[in-house]
Design an enzyme around this catalytic site. Structure first.
Site, short mmCIF file in Angstrom:
data_model
loop_
_atom_site.label_atom_id
_atom_site.label_comp_id
_atom_site.label_asym_id
_atom_site.label_seq_id
_atom_site.Cartn_x
_atom_site.Cartn_y
_atom_site.Cartn_z
N GLU A 1 -66.01 -15.11 44.48
CA GLU A 1 -66.69 -13.96 45.09
C GLU A 1 -67.66 -14.38 46.17
O GLU A 1 -67.78 -13.70 47.21
CB GLU A 1 -67.43 -13.14 44.02
CG GLU A 1 -66.51 -12.39 43.06
CD GLU A 1 -65.83 -13.28 42.03
OE1 GLU A 1 -66.25 -14.45 41.86
OE2 GLU A 1 -64.86 -12.82 41.39
N HIS B 1 -67.77 -5.02 32.89
CA HIS B 1 -66.93 -4.11 33.67
C HIS B 1 -67.52 -2.70 33.70
O HIS B 1 -66.88 -1.79 34.18
CB HIS B 1 -65.52 -4.03 33.07
CG HIS B 1 -64.72 -5.29 33.21
ND1 HIS B 1 -65.06 -6.46 32.57
CD2 HIS B 1 -63.60 -5.57 33.91
CE1 HIS B 1 -64.16 -7.40 32.87
NE2 HIS B 1 -63.28 -6.89 33.69
C1 LIG Z 1 -66.27 -13.95 38.35
C2 LIG Z 1 -65.08 -13.13 38.03
N1 LIG Z 1 -64.31 -12.65 39.02
C3 LIG Z 1 -63.24 -11.90 38.76
C4 LIG Z 1 -62.90 -11.60 37.47
C5 LIG Z 1 -61.68 -10.75 37.17
N2 LIG Z 1 -60.65 -11.63 36.60
C6 LIG Z 1 -60.53 -11.73 35.28
S1 LIG Z 1 -59.46 -12.90 34.86
C7 LIG Z 1 -59.09 -13.27 36.46
C8 LIG Z 1 -58.12 -14.35 36.76
C9 LIG Z 1 -58.48 -15.63 36.12
O1 LIG Z 1 -57.51 -16.57 36.34
P1 LIG Z 1 -57.56 -18.01 35.72
O2 LIG Z 1 -58.91 -18.61 35.90
O3 LIG Z 1 -56.42 -18.76 36.25
O4 LIG Z 1 -57.42 -17.79 34.15
P2 LIG Z 1 -56.29 -17.00 33.34
O5 LIG Z 1 -56.72 -15.57 33.30
O6 LIG Z 1 -54.99 -17.19 34.02
O7 LIG Z 1 -56.34 -17.59 31.98
C10 LIG Z 1 -59.83 -12.45 37.30
C11 LIG Z 1 -59.74 -12.48 38.76
C12 LIG Z 1 -63.74 -12.10 36.45
N3 LIG Z 1 -63.52 -11.85 35.16
N4 LIG Z 1 -64.80 -12.86 36.74
#
Ligand SMILES: Cc1ncc(C[n+]2csc(CCOP(=O)(O)OP(=O)(O)O)c2C)c(N)n1
Lengths: 358, 322
Positions: B60, B129
C-alpha cells in the site's frame, strides 16, 4: 581502478520426496517411524479441519475463511519442527500451523466465526493472534526473537508470510532487522503463487523469493513446499541455527493454493482449471501417504481408521463451537485498556441500560 | 439512465473518467484481471489496457507513493486500497507527502490523486475490514475527504474528485455497495465537492450523517413522527458548514450520527461549528449517536457496535422533546 565481480549468489533448492513418494535417502531428515506417521496424521487432521471450515462457511455457520488446501505440508512440516517454547506469528491462512501448535480447533472455529476469544492460545503456548494485515507480523516475530537474545532465553520465532506479503515494506524491514540483529527467527514463506488474483510473477521480477534473504545478508532456501520432509528438514535446520545464535533463515516453500483465496473469492476469474488440475496431482498429503506405504508404515486399514478418528475429532470441535455462548457486551469494552477510562465505562453502562430496557 | 447500485456507479464513474481523460490511471491490488475484490474495476483492464489499469504488487505504501510521483508528473492516478484498514500501511506517504506537496513546493508541484477505499462495518468481515476512521483524514490538512451514500452521488462525486486538483480520500461504504439502487446516468456528470445535500426537508430536528449511517438514519425516520430534516454531508472536508448552520438555525435541534468511535470523531467538529455559528438558535443540546471508543469487534458482536435504528430514534426523540 578495477572492474570485478564482488559477489555472486546461489539459491539452494531442496526436495526429499518426489511426486511419486520416492525419497532420496541421503536427504532424509532424522525422524522415527512413529514421527513420520504422526506427521501424516496431522496433515490429514488439518485437511479435515479445512474441509469442515469450508462447509460450515457455506452453510452460514462460519464467517469468511481462508483455506490452506494444498499447503498442508508447508504448514505441518514447519510447525512440527518447532519446540514448545518457540513462538509463532500466523496469518489468516495458517490454521494448520495452529492446529499443530495445539491451538484448540474449537477456538479456530470461534475465530473464523467472528469471536475474538478464538485467539486465546492454550496456557503457556505462544501462538500470537492471526494477523490480517498482510506482511505486518514479521516485525513482531523479529522483535520477539530479539527479546530472546536480549533476555538470554532459548527460543526461536516463526513468522508466516505469503508470496504477496514479501512485497510489503514492513516485511522487508523485518528481513533487514533480522539480518542486522542476527535474530533467531525463521521466515516461513508459503509461495502459493497467488496473492488473491495476482500471480507471483507480477509480485517480483526475481526468480525466487528465497534469494531475497541473500540481499539482506542471511540464508534463504527454496524447498518443494508440497514435500513435507523437505519442509521439515529445512525448518529443523533453521530452528537449530536459531538456538545456536547463528541468525535468521528464510524458507520459501514453493507450493500452490488449490482453493479460492477465501470464501469470498472466485479463483476461476484469474486462473485456469487446467493449471489447478496439474497441481492437484502434486497433492502433498497423497505424496506423503505413498511414501509411508512404500515404507510399509501405512495401509488402507490405517487410513480408514485415521479417517474416522479425524472426522470425529473435527466434528466434536464443531459441536463444542456451536455450544459456546455468545460473549456479552462487556467483551467489546473490557480489553481496550488495562483499566477502563471513565468515559468508556459510561458508554458501556449507557448501552447496557438501553438493551436491558428492551 | 440505468439502474445501478453503488459499486456499479463507482465502476461507471471510473469508466467515464478513464474514457474522458487520458491522464487517469487506476492502480492497486487485484484491480486488473480480477476486477477488484468488490468488482469496482470490473472490465476496466479489458477496455483500457494494462498501462492505465494496473495490477500492482501487494504494497500500500508503494501504491500511494508511486501515485504521488505519477500525479506530480502529470497523471491523475486513482489508487484503490482494498480496505481502508490497510490504508494505514501508506500513512507516511499520504500524510507526509500527498497532503503536503503543494504547500512544500509552494504550488510548483501538485498531487491530484484520488484514493478509493471501502470502509464501514456490517459486512461480517474479518478484522480490519469494518472500521470508520474517516476523522483521521479529515484531521489532515491538505486532504479532501468524500463519502457518498447513494449510487448517483457516488458516481458524480468520484468524477469531481478525479477532476479536483487536490489529493482526495474517497471512502466507499462497503455495506451499501449492493444495498441501494437508483437511476444513474451512463455518461459523465459531476456532483460538486464541498456541498452537503438536504435529503429530506423538515422542521423539528436536523439529523446530520454520511455514508453507511446516512442510510441507517433514513430508515430510522420511518420509526418516529418527529419532522426531521436529514442532511447528507457527502464531503467531510471541506465541510459545508453553511448547509448545517442554515438547517440548525431553522430547527434549533440537531442529532449527528456517525459510525466512527465517538471521541474525536467528525461529529465533535460539527457540534463545534454549530456552537460557533448557531448557538443562539439551539433549543436543545446537540446529540451524538456514535460507535464506541473501542476496537471494532469481530462480527458476532458487531451489531452492538453499529449505531442502531433504535439508538438513532431515541436521540431524535430526546432532541425533539428537550
Ligand atoms: C496490508 C494488507 N493489504 C491488503 C490486504 C488484503 N489481502 C488479504 S490477503 C491478500 C493477498 C495475500 O497474498 P499472499 O501474501 O501471497 O498470501 P496468501 O493469501 O496467498 O496466503 C490481500 C491483498 C490485507 N489483508 N492486508
Amino acid at each position: 581502478m578495477a572492474e570485478k565481480v564482488l559477489k555472486t549468489f546461489t539459491v539452494k533448492y531442496l526436495q526429499v520426496l518426489d511426486e511419486s513418494g520416492k525419497c532420496d535417502a541421503k536427504l532424509m531428515p532424522k525422524l522415527s517411524p512413529k514421527q513420520l506417521v504422526e506427521l501424516y496424521e496431522l496433515m490429514v487432521l488439518c485437511r479435515k479441519f479445512d474441509e469442515k471450515a469450508l462447509s460450515l462457511q457455506r452453510q452460514g455457520r462460519l464467517g469468511t475463511y481462508a483455506s490452506f488446501l494444498g499447503q498442508e505440508a508447508a504448514q505441518v512440516g514447519a510447525a512440527y519442527a518447532l519446540g514448545g517454547s518457540d513462538w509463532v506469528f500466523p496469518t489468516y491462512r495458517d490454521a494448520a500451523v495452529l492446529v499443530v501448535r495445539n491451538q484448540p480447533m474449537v477456538r479456530l472455529f470461534q475465530y473464523f466465526g467472528g469471536d475474538e476469544r478464538g485467539s486465546i492460545p492454550p496456557k503457556g503456548v505462544n501462538n500470537f493472534p492471526i494477523a490480517i494485515p498482510v506482511g505486518t507480523q514479521g516485525l513482531h516475530a523479529v522483535g520477539a526473537a530479539m527479546a530472546a537474545t536480549i533476555t538470554k532465553r532459548k527460543f526461536a520465532t516463526l513468522a508466516c508470510l505469503g508470496d504477496g506479503a514479501s512485497s510489503e515494506g514492513d516485511m522487508n524491514e523485518a528481513f533487514n532487522f533480522a539480518g542486522v540483529f542476527k535474530a533467531p527467527v525463521i521466515f516461513l514463506c508459503q509461495n502459493n503463487q497467488y496473492a488473491i488474483s495476482v500471480p507471483v510473477k507480477q509480485q517480483t521480477a526475481a526468480e525466487t523469493l528465497a534469494q531475497r534473504a541473500v540481499g539482506f545478508g542471511f540464508e534463504g532456501v527454496r524447498v518443494d513446499g508440497n514435500d513435507i520432509l523437505a519442509v521439515y528438514s529445512a525448518a529443523a535446520a533453521a530452528v537449530k541455527k536459531a538456538y545456536l545464535g547463528e541468525g535468521p533463515t528464510l524458507i520459501e516453500c514453493f507450493t500452490y493454493r488449490l482453493g479460492n483465496h477465501t470464501t469470498s473469492d472466485d479463483a476461476s476469474k484469474y486462473r485456469s482449471e487446467a493449471e489447478v488440475a496439474a497441481w492437484r496431482k502434486k497433492d502433498p498429503v497423497l505424496r506423503f501417504r505413498r511414501f509411508l506405504e512404500l515404507r510399509k508404515l501405512w495401509n488402507a486399514k490405517k487410513e480408514g481408521e485415521l479417517f474416522v478418528r479425524a472426522e470425529r475429532r473435527v466434528s466434536s470441535a464443531v459441536g463444542e463451537y456451536e455450544k459456546v455462548p455468545r460473549a456479552d457486551v462487556d467483551d467489546i469494552f473490557k480489553y481496550t485498556y488495562s483499566e477502563m477510562p471513565q468515559l468508556l465505562q459510561q458508554q458501556m453502562d449507557d448501552y447496557k441500560k438501553l438493551i436491558e430496557g428492551r | 439512465m440505468a439502474v445501478m447500485n453503488l459499486i456499479q456507479a463507482v465502476n461507471s464513474g471510473l469508466k467515464c473518467a478513464l474514457a474522458d481523460d487520458a491522464r487517469v490511471v487506476v492502480l492497486g491490488e487485484d484491480v486488473g484481471v480480477d476486477g477488484g475484490v468488490f468488482r469496482a474495476t470490473e472490465g476496466l483492464l479489458k477496455q483500457f489496457g494494462g498501462q492505465r489499469v494496473v495490477d500492482t504488487p501487494l504494497a500500500e505504501s508503494a501504491i500511494i507513493g508511486v501515485s504521488i510521483g505519477m500525479a506530480a508528473a502529470g497523471l491523475r492516478p486513482v489508487p484503490e486500497i482494498q480496505f481502508s484498514g490497510f490504508l494505514y500501511m501508506a500513512f507516511a506517504q499520504l500524510i507526509n507527502h500527498a497532503a503536503r506537496i503543494r504547500t512544500r513546493s509552494r504550488g510548483s508541484f501538485t498531487c491530484p490523486l484520488v484514493v478509493r477505499t471501502p470502509y464501514s462495518g456490517g459486512i461480517r468481515a474479518l478484522e480490519h475490514h469494518s472500521e470508520s476512521l474517516e476523522a483521521i483524514y479529515v484531521h489532515t490538512p491538505g486532504l479532501k475527504v468524500v463519502i457518498p451514500s447513494s449510487p448517483y452521488d457516488a458516481k458524480g462525486l468520484l468524477i469531481s474528485a478525479i477532476k479536483d486538483d487536490n489529493p482526495v480520500v474517497f471512502m466507499e461504504p462497503s455495506r451499501l455497495y449492493r444495498a441501494v439502487k437508483e437511476d444513474v446516468p451512463e455518461g459523465s456528470y459531476t456532483v460538486p465537492l464541498g456541498k452537503a445535500k438536504v435529503v429530506r426537508a423538515g422542521s423539528q430536528v436536523t439529523v446530520i450523517s454520511w455514508g453507511s449511517m446516512l442510510q441507517q438514519a433514513k430508515l430510522a425516520l420511518a420509526h418516529t413522527s418527529v419532522d426531521v430534516e436529514l442532511i447528507d454531508l457527502r464531503t467531510l472536508k471541506p465541510l459545508d458548514a453553511d448547509t448545517i448552520i442554515a438547517s440548525v438555525k431553522k430547527t434549533g435541534r440537531c442529532v449527528v450520527v456517525q459510525e466512527a468511535p465517538r471521541t474525536g470523531g467528525l461529529s465533535s467538529e460539527i457540534i463545534a461549528q454549530i456552537n460557533d455559528s448557531a448557538l443562539s438558535s439551539l433549543q436543545a443540546p446537540v446529540i451524538r449517536v456514535a460507535g464506541f471508543d473501542t476496537i471494532f469487534p469481530l462480527y458476532k458482536l458487531e451489531d452492538h457496535y453499529l449505531p442502531s435504528i433504535e439508538r438513532i430514534v431515541a436521540a431524535i426523540e430526546t432532541a425533539a422533546s428537550f
